[in-house]
Scaffold this motif. Structure first.
Motif, PDB file in Angstrom:
ATOM      1  N   PRO A 271       0.819  -1.230   0.000  1.00 14.88           N
ATOM      2  CA  PRO A 271       0.000   0.000   0.000  1.00 14.88           C
ATOM      3  C   PRO A 271       0.846   1.271   0.000  1.00 14.88           C
ATOM      4  O   PRO A 271       0.494   2.260  -0.659  1.00 14.88           O
ATOM      5  CB  PRO A 271      -0.829  -0.131   1.284  1.00 14.88           C
ATOM      6  CG  PRO A 271      -0.869  -1.584   1.572  1.00 14.88           C
ATOM      7  CD  PRO A 271       0.442  -2.113   1.121  1.00 14.88           C
ATOM      8  N   GLU A 272       1.965   1.250   0.726  1.00 14.27           N
ATOM      9  CA  GLU A 272       2.831   2.429   0.735  1.00 14.27           C
ATOM     10  C   GLU A 272       3.441   2.674  -0.643  1.00 14.27           C
ATOM     11  O   GLU A 272       3.552   3.823  -1.089  1.00 14.27           O
ATOM     12  CB  GLU A 272       3.928   2.247   1.778  1.00 14.27           C
ATOM     13  CG  GLU A 272       3.413   2.271   3.216  1.00 14.27           C
ATOM     14  CD  GLU A 272       4.526   2.025   4.212  1.00 14.27           C
ATOM     15  OE1 GLU A 272       5.625   1.636   3.764  1.00 14.27           O
ATOM     16  OE2 GLU A 272       4.299   2.212   5.424  1.00 14.27           O
ATOM     17  N   VAL A 274       2.092   1.862  -3.488  1.00 15.48           N
ATOM     18  CA  VAL A 274       1.016   2.407  -4.329  1.00 15.48           C
ATOM     19  C   VAL A 274       0.788   3.879  -4.018  1.00 15.48           C
ATOM     20  O   VAL A 274       0.599   4.714  -4.922  1.00 15.48           O
ATOM     21  CB  VAL A 274      -0.273   1.588  -4.110  1.00 15.48           C
ATOM     22  CG1 VAL A 274      -1.448   2.234  -4.836  1.00 15.48           C
ATOM     23  CG2 VAL A 274      -0.087   0.160  -4.594  1.00 15.48           C
ATOM     24  N   GLN A 275       0.825   4.222  -2.731  1.00 15.36           N
ATOM     25  CA  GLN A 275       0.634   5.621  -2.348  1.00 15.36           C
ATOM     26  C   GLN A 275       1.775   6.489  -2.876  1.00 15.36           C
ATOM     27  O   GLN A 275       1.546   7.598  -3.382  1.00 15.36           O
ATOM     28  CB  GLN A 275       0.545   5.725  -0.824  1.00 15.36           C
ATOM     29  CG  GLN A 275       0.186   7.121  -0.323  1.00 15.36           C
ATOM     30  CD  GLN A 275       0.038   7.156   1.183  1.00 15.36           C
ATOM     31  OE1 GLN A 275       0.250   6.142   1.846  1.00 15.36           O
ATOM     32  NE2 GLN A 275      -0.317   8.307   1.715  1.00 15.36           N
ATOM     33  N   TYR A 276       3.015   5.985  -2.764  1.00 14.54           N
ATOM     34  CA  TYR A 276       4.150   6.728  -3.308  1.00 14.54           C
ATOM     35  C   TYR A 276       3.998   6.933  -4.814  1.00 14.54           C
ATOM     36  O   TYR A 276       4.281   8.016  -5.346  1.00 14.54           O
ATOM     37  CB  TYR A 276       5.450   5.982  -3.026  1.00 14.54           C
ATOM     38  CG  TYR A 276       5.848   5.948  -1.562  1.00 14.54           C
ATOM     39  CD1 TYR A 276       5.380   6.912  -0.678  1.00 14.54           C
ATOM     40  CD2 TYR A 276       6.677   4.944  -1.070  1.00 14.54           C
ATOM     41  CE1 TYR A 276       5.730   6.877   0.663  1.00 14.54           C
ATOM     42  CE2 TYR A 276       7.028   4.904   0.269  1.00 14.54           C
ATOM     43  CZ  TYR A 276       6.551   5.870   1.133  1.00 14.54           C
ATOM     44  OH  TYR A 276       6.894   5.839   2.446  1.00 14.54           O
ATOM     45  N   GLU A 277       3.549   5.896  -5.490  1.00 20.03           N
ATOM     46  CA  GLU A 277       3.376   6.009  -6.940  1.00 20.03           C
ATOM     47  C   GLU A 277       2.322   7.060  -7.286  1.00 20.03           C
ATOM     48  O   GLU A 277       2.501   7.860  -8.214  1.00 20.03           O
ATOM     49  CB  GLU A 277       2.978   4.644  -7.504  1.00 20.03           C
ATOM     50  CG  GLU A 277       2.893   4.614  -9.019  1.00 20.03           C
ATOM     51  CD  GLU A 277       2.555   3.235  -9.547  1.00 20.03           C
ATOM     52  OE1 GLU A 277       2.462   3.085 -10.772  1.00 20.03           O
ATOM     53  OE2 GLU A 277       2.387   2.318  -8.719  1.00 20.03           O
ATOM     54  N   GLN A 278       1.220   7.063  -6.534  1.00 17.58           N
ATOM     55  CA  GLN A 278       0.185   8.066  -6.782  1.00 17.58           C
ATOM     56  C   GLN A 278       0.708   9.481  -6.534  1.00 17.58           C
ATOM     57  O   GLN A 278       0.462  10.398  -7.325  1.00 17.58           O
ATOM     58  CB  GLN A 278      -1.027   7.785  -5.891  1.00 17.58           C
ATOM     59  CG  GLN A 278      -1.781   6.513  -6.268  1.00 17.58           C
ATOM     60  CD  GLN A 278      -2.930   6.232  -5.320  1.00 17.58           C
ATOM     61  OE1 GLN A 278      -3.109   6.929  -4.313  1.00 17.58           O
ATOM     62  NE2 GLN A 278      -3.712   5.202  -5.632  1.00 17.58           N
ATOM     63  N   ARG A 279       1.432   9.650  -5.439  1.00 17.67           N
ATOM     64  CA  ARG A 279       1.964  10.976  -5.131  1.00 17.67           C
ATOM     65  C   ARG A 279       2.973  11.431  -6.184  1.00 17.67           C
ATOM     66  O   ARG A 279       2.999  12.603  -6.582  1.00 17.67           O
ATOM     67  CB  ARG A 279       2.626  10.957  -3.751  1.00 17.67           C
ATOM     68  CG  ARG A 279       1.647  10.731  -2.607  1.00 17.67           C
ATOM     69  CD  ARG A 279       0.624  11.848  -2.518  1.00 17.67           C
ATOM     70  NE  ARG A 279       1.261  13.136  -2.279  1.00 17.67           N
ATOM     71  CZ  ARG A 279       0.661  14.302  -2.403  1.00 17.67           C
ATOM     72  NH1 ARG A 279      -0.604  14.352  -2.805  1.00 17.67           N
ATOM     73  NH2 ARG A 279       1.306  15.427  -2.147  1.00 17.67           N
TER      74      ARG A 279
END
Length: 410
Positions: A271-272, A274-279
């Motif tokens: 999940p982290e 994925v969150q980094y990729e989104q940011r």
């Protein structure tokens, strides 16, 4: 087709049994299953009649299966194969038995011939050597047959293994197989560790039991209490030392485990990630927007700067004309200089205008190219929409029941 093939294989089997000497193979009033069972029992009994386990074999298929294992038949045969007259499994067994029965008859015939013709000692020795050679040749033939059968079985096993590998590769199960192999290796390692632990536990248990027995013996023998107490204190001190050593070792291992856990915690989870990729995607979009805005500002600044330079030149030109106009018209030479100066200014303005027009034409060509690409993209989009609509309609028609589809027959 299958019935005719089965009848042909049964005919070959009964011919083999008849050639080996089993006369009941030609009887037509006996069921085929009984003839097969009787022929198998007869061949097995002929191979080794001295063995009571084999010599007492009857037509019972269960006994036949056990007897085949005793005589070393390499081909498997189940009772169901005999009941269902499965020639694919019965034929190799019959062939193997008949070959060995015929070889045994040949050896027995040679021995009987030698016993019926008594000769001298030298001749007897020579015949004995001859029989040994014949028996060796027969044994060699039997071993060669066994070797050929083993080679055939090896080829069959290799083919089955290759088929299994192809099935695994076709079903894309390589990852699952590798995972299974890794799990099996882990299981073996765990079993090995368990065996080591059990052996260590048994050794320690035996050691402790020996110490307990020794102490009990000392107590029963009336050993001096002081010596006994000294021994107990020594054992207690030794146990405390071992306990401290074990605690230190455990603390060192725990520190290593904690360090590894910290390293694992430092790694981002899914999940982290994925969150980094989104940011990062959002940041990239923001940077692209700022970049376009900056380029637009620079283009505006350059255009305004060029306009400013042109206006400055225009103002200086007008001021120069105003300041020199009266003086230039006071004499003919001044008027000519003024006219030449104005012609030079006009020529420079025309050159500047031509450059601007060339740039404008280039921009117009670029604009036309962009319009053409845009028109082509719009056309492709329209075709895509039309194809998608046709595909959806076709899918909807396929999904309808057959009775609802209009046909010419209706």
């Amino acid at each position: 087709m299958e019935d005719s093939k089965s009848e042909n294989s049964l005919g070959l089997i009964f011919d083999l049994l008849n050639s080996a000497g089993y006369v009941d193979a030609t009887k037509s009033n006996v069921p085929s299953a009984e003839k097969l069972a009787g022929g198998l029992a007869w061949c097995i009994a002929a191979l080794n009649p001295s063995d009571p386990r084999i010599g007492s074999v009857t037509g019972d298929v269960e006994c036949i299966e056990e007897a085949l294992e005793l005589v070393g038949c390499p081909h498997p045969l189940k009772p169901s194969h005999i009941h269902h007259l499965d020639g694919e499994f019965i034929f190799p067994v019959i062939k193997w038995l008949v070959d060995r029965v015929q070889l045994k008859h040949e050896v027995g015939g040679n021995k009987a011939t030698d016993s019926e013709n008594p000769v001298g000692e030298d001749e007897h020795t020579r015949q004995q050597h001859k029989r040994d050679v014949e028996e060796t040749e027969i044994s060699t033939k039997m071993l060669s047959g066994d070797l050929d059968e083993l080679k055939l079985r090896k080829v069959n096993v290799m083919n089955k293994l290759e088929d299994l590998r192809e099935r695994i590769s076709n079903k894309a199960a390589d990852a699952a197989v590798q995972k299974l192999v890794m799990l099996l290796k882990s299981l073996r390692d765990l079993e090995r560790q368990e065996s080591h632990f059990l052996s260590y536990r048994d050794a320690k248990h035996s050691e402790i039991q020996a110490e307990i027995s020794e102490l009990e013996g000392k107590i029963e023998n009336g050993c001096d209490s002081k010596i006994l107490l000294d021994g107990l204190h020594h054992s207690f001190s030794e146990s405390l030392r071992k306990l401290d050593s074990a605690k230190k070792e455990l603390a060192a291992k725990m520190s290593d485990v904690i360090a590894i856990k910290r390293q694992i915690d430092d790694l981002p989870c899914q999940p982290e990630v994925v969150q980094y990729e989104q940011r990062l995607s959002e940041l990239y979009a923001l940077i692209q927007g700022r970049h376009r805005q900056t380029r637009k500002c620079y283009a505006t600044y350059n255009a305004l700067l060029e306009i400013k330079e042109l206006m400055t030149k225009e103002a200086s030109l007008l001021n120069s004309i105003i300041s020199q106009f009266q003086e230039a018209f006071s004499s003919p030479d001044g008027r000519m200089k003024l006219i030449k100066s104005m012609e030079g200014i006009v020529k420079g303005g025309q050159q500047k205008l031509e450059k601007v027009q060339i740039g404008l034409q280039e921009e117009e060509r670029n604009l036309d190219d962009v319009k053409k690409r845009y028109a082509a993209a719009v056309g492709s989009q329209k075709r895509c929409y039309s194809l998608m609509k046709a595909f959806q309609e076709e899918v909807a028609m396929k999904d309808k029941p057959a009775c609802q589809i209009p046909t010419t027959e209706c």
